[in-house]
Design an enzyme around this catalytic site. Sequence first.
Site, PDB file in Angstrom:
ATOM      1  CD  GLU A  91      -2.775  -1.441   2.359  1.00 43.44           C
ATOM      2  OE1 GLU A  91      -2.722  -0.609   3.278  1.00 43.44           O
ATOM      3  OE2 GLU A  91      -3.512  -2.439   2.388  1.00 43.44           O
ATOM      4  CG  ASN A  94      -0.645  -6.901  -1.532  1.00 42.38           C
ATOM      5  OD1 ASN A  94      -1.254  -7.458  -2.446  1.00 42.38           O
ATOM      6  ND2 ASN A  94      -1.124  -6.830  -0.291  1.00 42.38           N
ATOM      7  CG  HIS A 142      -9.821  -5.770   0.550  1.00 40.49           C
ATOM      8  ND1 HIS A 142     -10.133  -6.881   1.313  1.00 40.49           N
ATOM      9  CD2 HIS A 142      -8.486  -5.574   0.699  1.00 40.49           C
ATOM     10  CE1 HIS A 142      -9.039  -7.319   1.914  1.00 40.49           C
ATOM     11  NE2 HIS A 142      -8.020  -6.542   1.552  1.00 40.49           N
ATOM     12  CD  GLU A 159      -4.615  -7.951   1.496  1.00 42.30           C
ATOM     13  OE1 GLU A 159      -5.505  -7.219   1.990  1.00 42.30           O
ATOM     14  OE2 GLU A 159      -3.404  -7.721   1.592  1.00 42.30           O
ATOM     15  CG  ASP A 193     -12.701  -9.025   1.639  1.00 42.26           C
ATOM     16  OD1 ASP A 193     -12.614  -8.033   0.891  1.00 42.26           O
ATOM     17  OD2 ASP A 193     -12.244  -9.028   2.800  1.00 42.26           O
TER      18      ASP A 193
END
Length: 554
Positions: A160, A201, A237, A266, A268
């Site tokens: 990030e 990432n 996300h 990641e 979701d």
Amino acid sequence: MSVHSSKVLRALALAGMVAAFLLPAGPAQASASLRAHADARGKFIGTALATGPLSDEASYRTIAGGEFNQVTAENAMKWDATEPSQNQFTFSGADAVVNFATQNGQQVHGHTLVWHNQTPGWVQNLGATAMRDAMRNHISRVVGRYADNPAVVSWDVVNEVFEENGDFRRSFWYNTLGESYIADAFRAARAADPDARLCINDYNVEGINAKSTAMYDLVSELRDQGVPVDCVGFQGHLATQYGFPNDLRQNLQRFAALGVQVRITELDVRIQMPRSAAKDATQATYYRDVVNACLAVTACAGVTIWGFTDRYSWVPDQFPSEGAALIYDENYQPKPSYTAVHDALAGGTSTDTTPPTAPGAPSAGNVTSNSAALTWTASTDSGGSGLAGYDVYREQGATDTLLGQGAANSVTLTGLTPNVQYQVYVRARDGAGNLSANSPLGTFTTQAGPGGSGGCTAAGTVQNQWNNGYVVQPVTVTNTGTSAISGWTVTFTLPPGHTPAGSWNATLTVSGQTVTARNAGHNGNLAPNGSTTFGFQVSRPNGDTRTPSGYTCA
Ligand code: 9MR
């Protein structure tokens, strides 16, 4: 990449899965686990693991071990867990995850070495030399611990590092060390484990946007400089209310063309609570489409879901009225999203290779100085995966620009330049990522901008939003006049109750709900037809999804 091969081979030999990974295995039974189908496709399907339930709950362990062939520690390998005080390392949680993975023949992705969150205060308060030394020492010790462990095959080296507008995030890392900390971190990780695959990432980089393009440029630059960046992680996300990033596959592909591995790290898909059958079904299509995008891109190694049961998920803590983001419910029952992931993995490469028919020529209505509403005759798809959406391009010879995307056969293009003729065409996409031929061209000309020879225009796009805030980026300011300008002032109106919470590339002043944005020092000069952008963030009452309006420029 040959540096990785020895470690990967050791990992596979240990897990007894050499054949499964080197060559995709034969088809798995239709009802087989996710990991059996993923093995057969030569991909991983992973989950984040939380150490609490991993030690306490048999159901958690059974599903985590049985369904997934890859794991990431959700928190246990972060700095606050591994080095809470300087040079005092604790690996109990990290080891628990690695041991579980070893017992279950799973590969481990290490997450994460250098991040601005979950990093103790002692690191943040160091001066530059001490901070760089601490970073190198941390990487060396954490990566070094697992360098000879065949299960641990990759690391998120930096996490990030970008703002939403593509600038480097003003983290304590950046503020103290400048951007060189990124290259230093990768070099330290390579030194600590020459065989591990090293990743950068981030979130909100699934589609092609300012942030993902900044990441693309950085990865390209670092690799040109010989910095060992091997892999790019797209967190994934997602939230059903914000739409699916329909250019995910295209985005993965452009990174793959840089020579890096890509992966979804990641995943979701949160919904606005409460659950319903309709929301579950929509969510399932998001999971399906992410898995299919990865399957369609050779350089995509696999998909990690950020946990698997709604019993344990970061989402409700962060977004109070949202949740149910994972593929099993709180009672470990598989949801439609599980079936979607399963069926996508089981699908086989030949399920749908038939592209949709070409759309009809786009025709423009309601053309203003900076926007146009396009409609076209819909495509049909006979391959089985169904129509997924449309991409609208501007015909410009060698490098056509993607102007907009729509789920159905219409889209309103915004941010157009006044008094310009546009030739546009549309392509359809299906659920397996097949692209149709180009539609015939449509042509329209935007109206002259306001203000005649001395004018300018401005238009803003909401790039990202969450429960109580959003980012408008870019606001594109265009000099529509015939002579250069050396400064601009954009005004717009915020919905009642919304307040600005920061800006970049412009200075904001606020009076009631009227906001005035003035150019920054570096972007006031605009040649005729020249444009620049700025962005801003807004706080809003929970869930109030109205957006700013009435952009004018002078
Ligand atoms: O899921 C993680 C949650 O348990 C932690 O409280 C949170 C704190 O920073 O981090 C979550 O994981 C994040 C991941 O490490 C990086 N990308 C965003 C994830 C969700 O916030």
